[in-house]
Design a protein around this motif. Sequence first.
Motif, short mmCIF file in Angstrom:
data_model
loop_
_atom_site.label_atom_id
_atom_site.label_comp_id
_atom_site.label_asym_id
_atom_site.label_seq_id
_atom_site.Cartn_x
_atom_site.Cartn_y
_atom_site.Cartn_z
N SER A 70 51.91 43.79 46.40
CA SER A 70 50.87 42.98 45.80
C SER A 70 50.11 43.77 44.75
CB SER A 70 49.89 42.50 46.88
OG SER A 70 50.57 41.74 47.86
N GLU A 120 48.69 38.30 44.33
CA GLU A 120 49.96 38.64 43.69
C GLU A 120 49.91 38.37 42.19
OE1 GLU A 120 52.59 39.75 45.37
OE2 GLU A 120 51.96 39.41 47.45
N LEU A 133 44.22 41.56 36.49
CA LEU A 133 43.62 40.80 37.59
C LEU A 133 42.34 40.16 37.11
CD1 LEU A 133 43.23 40.04 40.64
CD2 LEU A 133 42.03 42.23 40.87
N ALA A 137 47.32 38.24 37.89
CA ALA A 137 46.89 37.78 39.21
C ALA A 137 45.50 37.19 39.05
CB ALA A 137 46.86 38.94 40.20
#
Length: 259
Positions: free
Chosen positions: A2, A27, A160, A191
């Motif tokens: 992940s 993920e 992210l 993600a």
Amino acid sequence: MSLLEVDDVVVQFGGVTAVDHASFTAEAGRITGLIGPNGAGKTTCFNVISGLQRPNHGTVRFDGRTITRLPVHRRARRGMGRTFQRLEAFGSLTVRDNVRVARDIARGLGGLVRPAAADVDGLLERVGIAAYADERADSIPTGTARLLELARCLASHPKLLLLDEPSSGLDESETDAFGVLLAQLAAEGRAILMVEHDMDLVMSVCDDIHVLDFGRVIASGPPAEVRANPQVQQAYLGYSDVDDPAAGPDDTTVLEAVR
């Protein structure tokens, strides 16, 4: 592996445990929802991930590296971007200049050499607020300010995105367009971890959902599985369909109870 791993995190404020041995992942290329009743510990988890809160116990790993004690700015440099439940725009600057500041900081010295105007206007266009480019940030609607914060995040090309109630202030059509945008951003390999109370949005765009209650993760899985989970229903309404088969509300109504 992940992109983001939160492992057995505990956060205590005096005698109050805000996050209680929480573990979950996000993920790359997927949208992950982090939901739960008010006070469940969602924003505290975001603070731990982004570096604003040091946990009493547990580990945070990002892109294969442990970052539990890494300062905020170094997490941002590694590809982490965040929006806040409380709007954090520079009110006296225009919408364009808010994004320009973020873009120039992300580019470092390169931002002084090559103007980023085209990049900035492209970001405003992408999130749908180009019409507000010359407006002061403290004069725009709340929903538009949420999208401004997203544009600022995207200026640093994050791996992210941590989005804290990003649809707050958006109307129905704007929320639909926002859902499409999230799917596009995830499809590019980012993600996305999202704290959100709009359950229609969560159920329609999230690939995975983690549910917090009193700081503990009580359920994880795809939307349909989480929506039907008796523990989740119990956390939101105080009963589940298993407890009372004639209770009445369908699964979506059960999860729309939190606002």
